[in-house]
Design an enzyme around this catalytic site. Structure first.
Site, PDB file in Angstrom:
ATOM      1  N   GLU A 141       0.846  -1.202   0.000  1.00 32.87           N
ATOM      2  CA  GLU A 141       0.000   0.000   0.000  1.00 32.87           C
ATOM      3  C   GLU A 141       0.880   1.251   0.000  1.00 32.87           C
ATOM      4  OE1 GLU A 141      -3.783   0.086   2.019  1.00 32.87           O
ATOM      5  OE2 GLU A 141      -3.011   1.716   3.275  1.00 32.87           O
TER       6      GLU A 141
ATOM      7  N   HIS B 209      -8.258   3.123  -3.360  1.00 32.71           N
ATOM      8  CA  HIS B 209      -9.159   3.374  -2.233  1.00 32.71           C
ATOM      9  C   HIS B 209     -10.206   4.398  -2.649  1.00 32.71           C
ATOM     10  CE1 HIS B 209      -6.433   2.049   1.357  1.00 32.71           C
ATOM     11  NE2 HIS B 209      -6.287   1.264   0.307  1.00 32.71           N
TER      12      HIS B 209
ATOM     13  N   ASP C 156     -19.308  -5.531  15.228  1.00 33.70           N
ATOM     14  CA  ASP C 156     -19.106  -5.096  13.846  1.00 33.70           C
ATOM     15  C   ASP C 156     -19.524  -6.149  12.825  1.00 33.70           C
ATOM     16  OD1 ASP C 156     -17.907  -2.820  14.866  1.00 33.70           O
ATOM     17  OD2 ASP C 156     -15.915  -3.724  14.867  1.00 33.70           O
TER      18      ASP C 156
END
Length: 600
Positions: free
Chosen positions: A21, A81, A172
């Protein structure tokens, strides 16, 4: 080019893979040098690369340009992204159109964290994209299966900073299931260091009654450890639990020696990868490295791991950094034909030190790692309710001065420009001077005393390899009203031992240096090495920082009702104050800078 899931499917059933990344640096020269680094790291053959997207689309143009370069010129499967927090539908549509036009077929769909907790977040007026699931659905509705869509997961539970103790993955899980059902093709996790928690997380997903997670790729996000301070800071910002065993290993390193920390960090990551691959019975075989635009540690991990072993090495004759500040668009047009100006380019030794002493606003602005993105953009670093509790409702400049003084003396844990880590130990040596300056209305946001040849293992100032000596010039940075700045400027012009930069929110910039001047304010001399200068101050980085520094006044202002006394005060300060950075070059005289300022 194949999508991420198509590339995974083409591997053997148990064949490991890895990905990198990157983020767009804040400075143009940092972007240019990242391009050279990308070309080298492409030789490590990652399965794909991710390019981050700044909060609110703040880096959208640079992000897309970097993604185009990775896809078109470096021939890497590229994942862009895309966040939807406070993003207009038109911005998202444009990003998706541009990505498709460039041939990019992978999107990591993120909500994007609210800057300081939900109570401080104002969704877009249309409220069309409230959560990542809305973005996933929109991509599927608009583009069908063209894009391979990834979503984020939190092995330790999501935390917005307001109550880390409430983190719980099970809370979550319904949201992750909803995102996956909406059309996610792979799952990528937030960074973590607790391997046990990730293994438990993965098992619960695979066993989930919905069956949604039975075969979907789950890719753990791993952060290579470059320096002790950056490791602690990033773990804290991400609310990642650090196992005691890891802390013990790192804390046992004398004076947090940078090189030993790096080597130990490599061992820690290699062990994490091995355990995850083995204990998930190869169900997890992809590993995503949050490189922070640094190459050395990631390459070392790949070199030493028996699981994700790089097929090639970075050649010794690696490409030199690209000099200059030309736009990234022109670089993308002909990346293979780039020429390097030997005179303007940093030396290879300087380039190597970018990985030794990386990141932060005090780093080298030419570094690919300059301006590390933490996902929040300009932020107060604390939730709104806590900020109000800490800073109250200032109604006068005297109230502001008292807050700064309380922080310097240790009775206030954080200011809008700081993080909850407290002042460094060296600040104690100049505490009385800083208190006096803040009483005079010089609101200090950065400072350091001068030192002349302390050993590199000094408990307060030490850094770098053993048996070295450390030097630094005194510096200070503060806000002050325009009228006071004009008086100070006249005094500064009488000294040839001082360099300064000054800027206001309107970008009125003044300095007694040229754009090409560079001030080394921290340096070290070590055995068998050239002089290392990890900290420099120059025009490009100061301008990048001043924009953020004034933006923080606006963020603080937003805590209060519009037209309240506090709102008006902060509005006036934002519009009428200057940010000033001063370096005194007489580092042998430890009182030189403070005597100069306090005699005004």
């Amino acid at each position: 080019m194949a999508t991420i899931t198509e590339k995974i499917a083409a591997l053997r059933d148990d064949e490991p893979y890895y990905s990198f990344e990157f983020f767009p640096p804040k400075t143009d020269s940092g972007v240019q040098n990242l391009i050279a680094r990308l070309r080298r790291m492409a030789q490590l053959s990652p399965l794909f690369v991710n390019i981050t997207w700044g909060a609110g689309g703040s880096t959208s143009a640079k992000s897309l340009d970097l993604a185009k370069l990775c896809h078109s010129e470096l021939k890497l499967a590229t994942c862009l992204h895309l966040t939807c927090t406070n993003m207009a539908k038109e911005v998202i549509d444009e990003a998706l159109r541009d990505a498709k036009a460039a041939g990019i077929r992978n999107i990591l769909a993120l909500r994007g964290d609210p800057p300081r907790g939900d109570e401080y977040w104002t969704p877009p007026d249309s409220q069309e994209f409230m959560h990542a699931v809305d973005l996933v659905k929109y991509i599927r509705q608009s583009y069908g299966d063209y894009f391979c869509v990834g979503v984020a997961a939190y092995p330790e539970g999501y935390a917005d900073g307001s109550n880390p103790e409430a983190q719980d993955f099970l809370l979550d899980l319904p949201y992750l299931a909803e995102k996956t059902a909406a059309g996610a093709d792979f799952i990528m996790t937030q960074l973590f260091f607790d391997t046990d928690r990730f293994i438990e997380f993965e098992k619960k997903l695979r066993d989930h009654k919905s069956g949604l997670f039975k075969s979907i790729p789950i890719i753990p996000g791993l952060l290579p450890i470059n320096t002790y301070q950056s490791f602690i800071r990033t773990a804290k910002l991400s609310h990642a639990h650090i196992p005691e065993a890891i802390l013990e290993k790192l804390n046992a390193i004398p004076n947090a020696d940078d090189e030993q920390v790096k080597q130990m960090g490599v061992e820690i990551l290699v062990e994490m990868i091995s355990r995850i691959y083995s204990e998930t019975e190869h169900r997890v075989r992809g590993f995503h490295f949050y490189t922070l635009n640094l190459e050395r540690t990631t390459a070392m991990i790949l070199d030493r791991s028996n699981v994700v072993h790089a097929p090639t090495r970075i050649p010794a004759e690696a490409a030199k950094p690209v000099a200059g500040t030309q736009s990234i668009d022109s670089v993308i047009a002909d990346v293979k034909g780039l020429e390097v100006s030997e005179k303007a380019a940093p030396s290879m030794t300087t380039e190597a030190s970018w990985d030794d002493f990386p990141n932060g606003r005090w780093g080298d602005p030419r570094s690919p790692a300059y301006g590390e993105i933490d996902g929040y953009g300009i932020t107060l670093h604390v939730p709104a309710l806590k900020a109000l509790e800490l800073w109250g409702e200032p109604k006068s400049t005297d109230d502001i001065s008292k807050l700064f003084i309380s922080y310097i003396t240790g009775t206030l844990p954080v200011l809008p420009w700081s993080e909850e880590e407290g002042l460094s130990a060296e600040t104690k040596l100049i505490e009385s001077e800083l208190v006096r300056l803040n009483k005079l209305g010089y609101w200090t946001v950065a400072s350091q005393p001068s030192i002349n040849g302390l050993r590199s293992d000094d408990p307060v100032f030490g850094w770098g390899p053993h048996n070295g000596y450390i030097f630094q010039k005194a510096l200070i940075e503060f806000f002050l009203p325009q009228s006071t700045w004009l008086q100070l400027k006249r005094r500064l012009q009488t000294s040839d031992s001082i360099s300064y930069y000054a800027c206001n929110a309107k970008n009125d910039f003044l300095s007694n240096m040229t754009a090409s001047d560079v001030n080394a304010v921290t340096w070290g001399v070590f055995p068998n090495r050239e002089v290392v200068q990890p900290t420099i101050i120059e025009e490009q980085s100061f301008k990048a920082w001043s924009e953020e520094a004034f933006g923080i006044w606006r963020e603080w202002q937003r805590l209060y009702p519009k037209s309240s006394d506090s709102w008006k005060l902060l509005d006036t300060i934002h519009d009428s104050y200057f940010l000033v950075s001063i370096v005194h070059h007489d580092y042998v005289n430890e009182k030189a800078l403070w005597d100069f300022l306090l005699q005004i």
